[in-house]
Design an enzyme around this catalytic site. Structure first.
Site, short mmCIF file in Angstrom:
data_model
loop_
_atom_site.label_atom_id
_atom_site.label_comp_id
_atom_site.label_asym_id
_atom_site.label_seq_id
_atom_site.Cartn_x
_atom_site.Cartn_y
_atom_site.Cartn_z
N ARG A 33 0.70 -1.08 -0.01
CA ARG A 33 0.10 -0.04 0.14
C ARG A 33 0.71 1.57 0.02
O ARG A 33 0.39 2.14 0.70
CB ARG A 33 -0.95 -0.16 1.28
CG ARG A 33 -2.05 -0.93 1.03
CD ARG A 33 -3.15 -0.42 0.29
NE ARG A 33 -4.09 -1.41 -0.03
CZ ARG A 33 -5.11 -1.82 0.46
NH1 ARG A 33 -5.66 -1.04 1.37
NH2 ARG A 33 -5.96 -2.76 0.20
N ARG A 37 -3.97 6.42 0.36
CA ARG A 37 -4.37 7.55 0.83
C ARG A 37 -3.46 8.41 1.80
O ARG A 37 -3.88 9.41 2.04
CB ARG A 37 -5.90 7.23 1.55
CG ARG A 37 -6.80 7.03 0.66
CD ARG A 37 -8.05 6.39 1.22
NE ARG A 37 -7.51 5.09 1.66
CZ ARG A 37 -8.42 4.26 2.37
NH1 ARG A 37 -9.61 4.70 2.77
NH2 ARG A 37 -7.84 3.16 2.66
N ARG A 46 -7.48 11.22 -6.20
CA ARG A 46 -8.68 10.42 -5.71
C ARG A 46 -9.91 11.50 -5.52
O ARG A 46 -11.12 10.85 -5.76
CB ARG A 46 -8.22 9.89 -4.51
CG ARG A 46 -9.27 8.90 -3.68
CD ARG A 46 -9.53 7.58 -4.67
NE ARG A 46 -10.51 6.97 -3.50
CZ ARG A 46 -11.75 7.30 -3.59
NH1 ARG A 46 -12.27 8.11 -4.09
NH2 ARG A 46 -12.61 6.39 -2.82
N ASP A 82 -6.26 -3.79 -7.75
CA ASP A 82 -6.93 -4.25 -6.72
C ASP A 82 -7.08 -5.95 -6.64
O ASP A 82 -7.18 -6.27 -7.88
CB ASP A 82 -8.30 -3.86 -6.32
CG ASP A 82 -8.52 -4.16 -4.72
OD1 ASP A 82 -8.24 -3.31 -3.85
OD2 ASP A 82 -9.34 -5.23 -4.67
N TYR A 159 -13.92 -13.42 0.16
CA TYR A 159 -14.68 -12.28 -0.25
C TYR A 159 -15.85 -12.83 -1.07
O TYR A 159 -17.18 -12.16 -0.76
CB TYR A 159 -14.07 -11.30 -1.15
CG TYR A 159 -13.10 -10.38 -0.61
CD1 TYR A 159 -13.97 -9.31 0.63
CD2 TYR A 159 -11.72 -10.22 -0.50
CE1 TYR A 159 -13.05 -8.48 1.12
CE2 TYR A 159 -10.96 -9.60 0.33
CZ TYR A 159 -11.64 -8.46 1.12
OH TYR A 159 -10.95 -7.61 1.80
O1 CP3 Z 1 0.01 -1.83 -2.53
C1 CP3 Z 1 -0.16 -0.84 -3.35
O2 CP3 Z 1 0.23 0.22 -3.04
C2 CP3 Z 1 -0.72 -1.21 -4.62
C3 CP3 Z 1 -2.24 -1.30 -4.65
C4 CP3 Z 1 -3.04 -2.15 -3.85
C5 CP3 Z 1 -4.37 -1.85 -3.66
N1 CP3 Z 1 -5.07 -2.86 -2.97
C6 CP3 Z 1 -4.87 -0.68 -3.68
C7 CP3 Z 1 -5.90 -0.20 -2.94
C8 CP3 Z 1 -3.04 -3.54 -3.80
C9 CP3 Z 1 -1.93 -4.55 -3.71
C10 CP3 Z 1 -4.10 -4.00 -3.27
C11 CP3 Z 1 -4.61 -5.64 -2.79
C12 CP3 Z 1 -5.84 -5.64 -1.93
N2 CP3 Z 1 -6.80 -5.20 -1.85
C13 CP3 Z 1 -5.78 -6.38 -0.84
C14 CP3 Z 1 -4.35 -7.39 -0.46
C15 CP3 Z 1 -3.52 -6.55 0.40
C16 CP3 Z 1 -4.06 -6.45 1.82
O3 CP3 Z 1 -3.94 -5.16 2.43
O4 CP3 Z 1 -4.00 -7.39 2.72
C17 CP3 Z 1 -6.86 -6.66 -0.25
C18 CP3 Z 1 -7.37 -7.51 0.84
C19 CP3 Z 1 -7.83 -5.67 -1.22
C20 CP3 Z 1 -9.08 -5.33 -0.95
C21 CP3 Z 1 -9.37 -4.11 -0.42
N3 CP3 Z 1 -9.26 -3.15 -1.36
C22 CP3 Z 1 -9.74 -3.58 0.48
C23 CP3 Z 1 -9.84 -4.20 2.20
C24 CP3 Z 1 -9.73 -2.09 0.56
C25 CP3 Z 1 -10.22 -0.95 1.48
C26 CP3 Z 1 -9.28 -0.67 2.54
C27 CP3 Z 1 -9.62 0.63 2.94
O5 CP3 Z 1 -8.54 1.03 3.75
O6 CP3 Z 1 -10.55 1.29 2.40
C28 CP3 Z 1 -9.67 -1.88 -1.07
C29 CP3 Z 1 -9.39 -0.44 -1.42
C30 CP3 Z 1 -8.33 -0.06 -1.97
N4 CP3 Z 1 -7.18 -0.86 -2.73
C31 CP3 Z 1 -7.54 1.28 -1.72
C32 CP3 Z 1 -6.27 1.23 -2.34
C33 CP3 Z 1 -5.59 2.43 -2.40
C34 CP3 Z 1 -8.47 2.36 -0.99
C35 CP3 Z 1 -9.30 3.11 -2.07
C36 CP3 Z 1 -9.50 4.46 -1.89
O7 CP3 Z 1 -8.73 5.15 -2.28
O8 CP3 Z 1 -10.69 4.74 -1.43
#
Ligand code: CP3
Length: 355
Positions: A33, A37, A46, A82, A159
């Protein structure tokens, strides 16, 4: 030490070398990540687009992929996408609810639902991702390698069955225990879809891959062996011939490390619930390791961050094969200055030798 003096070694090679357990002149670092944000430059983009629009617009996805490479000076870029995206190609509809994560419109309930899921070929499940990879590679121009990724079958199955994030994963476990054949069918379709998707990412230009099994820590070792291992193994096996390093990530996995190693991956990612030296001993020194700073340490004063960075480097003992990372992703509230300071510390301390 002057800025960047740790780079006795070409920036583009340290991360890939360390994945293969080759000696490097400093410890490479990237963060899960790292695009997100906590970065004002991310929030600026965003504000104008939804998260899913950003993922599906290669220009935007490429822009935010590069932000942490420019700002932090990390040793690898990770594709902005994602784990949910390839599910669309299987015929699943979902959305991202603000601050909550993915929500599936019609969760998978029965064998009948599972039979309807398609197994897309190659990049067909998310073609825009392949386009993003091409643009990022061009813009990186050799500054750092690009990591592609997917979810692991178990995390995505959870999921699909729960319909979103869950606390106790009751629906998933109910299917495992009551309809094991349905669960196995779902895991099989996911592992085929995901290996096709990952192979397409490498063809598009990804130089390493990470498989995220984020929620596997809720599974008992016995169920891991029966219901998870065979399907994760199938993916790692299919990726073997590609000759790109593959990272196997899980959280809350202190009791599953040996099993994750057996399932596969050149690098095993370790969270903060176990000291990294103990984890590495259990995984075995014939694998590389990634981790394992607690993401909330980045809210501590610089002095404490430095202590903890030093501790991890000391425990990794300059043995070839350590990639510095957090145990899980950067949290949105994290002060960006602290993240940058941490990356610089890893570079400086490791280049001097972990004292
Ligand atoms: O790591 C990086 O910088 C690359 C981008 C990336 C995202 N998601 C961007 C994202 C990666 C590698 C993921 C993988 C992902 N997505 C996982 C595995 C990694 C982990 O954290 O275990 C999982 C479980 C997801 C599912 C997911 N997507 C969740 C649980 C969420 C919400 C989390 C939150 O904090 O709101 C997302 C959304 C998401 N994926 C965001 C980002 C930058 C936030 C989106 C936003 O800007 O609102």
């Amino acid at each position: 030490m002057s800025a960047g003096a740790h780079r006795k070694q070409a920036k583009n090679s340290a991360f890939l070398d360390v994945c293969r357990r080759l000696p490097t002149s400093y410890t490479p670092v990237w963060l899960m990540r790292q695009a997100g944000r906590y970065l004002p430059q991310y929030r600026k983009v965003r504000r104008r687009y939804s998260f899913i629009e950003m993922c599906k617009t290669p220009e935007l996805a490429a822009e935010v992929t590069l932000q942490p490479v420019d700002y932090l000076g990390v040793d690898a870029a990770i594709l902005f996408a994602d784990i949910m995206l390839p599910l669309e190609g299987m015929g699943v509809e979902f959305e991202f609810a603000e601050g909550e994560g993915p929500v599936i419109s019609e969760p998978v309930k029965s064998l009948k639902d599972i039979r309807k899921l398609r197994v897309p070929e190659g990049g067909e499940s998310a073609p825009y991702v392949m386009e993003t990879i091409k643009i990022v590679r061009e813009r990186l121009a050799g500054r750092a390698p690009l990591i592609g990724f997917s979810g692991a079958p178990f995390t995505l199955a959870s999921y699909l069955i729960e319909g979103g994030h869950s606390r106790n994963f009751i629906a998933t476990k109910r299917m495992i225990y009551n309809e094991p054949e349905a669960f196995r069918k779902l895991m099989g379709k996911l592992s085929d879809t995901l290996s096709n998707y990952l192979i397409a990412q490498v063809k598009a230009g990804a130089q390493a891959l990470q498989v995220f099994d984020s929620w596997v820590g809720i599974i008992s070792p016995l169920d891991y062996d029966k219901f998870v291992m065979p399907y994760s193994k199938r993916i790692f096996k299919k990726l073997k011939h590609l000759d790109v390093p593959v990272i196997h990530f899980g959280a809350d996995t202190a009791t599953l490390l040996e099993r994750m190693r057996e399932a596969g991956g050149d690098v095993i990612s370790v969270d903060w619930r176990i000291p990294i030296d103990e984890a590495w001993r259990r995984i075995g020194y014939d694998r590389a390791i990634q981790g394992n700073l607690d993401p909330t340490i980045l809210f501590a004063p610089i002095k404490i961050i430095k202590e903890r960075v030093r501790d991890i480097l000391k425990r990794a003992a300059s043995r070839p094969g350590h990639i510095f990372n957090l145990g899980h992703g950067v949290l949105p509230q994290t002060p960006p200055d602290n993240v940058k300071a941490m990356v610089d510390m890893v570079h400086e301390i490791s280049a001097r030798g972990a004292e």
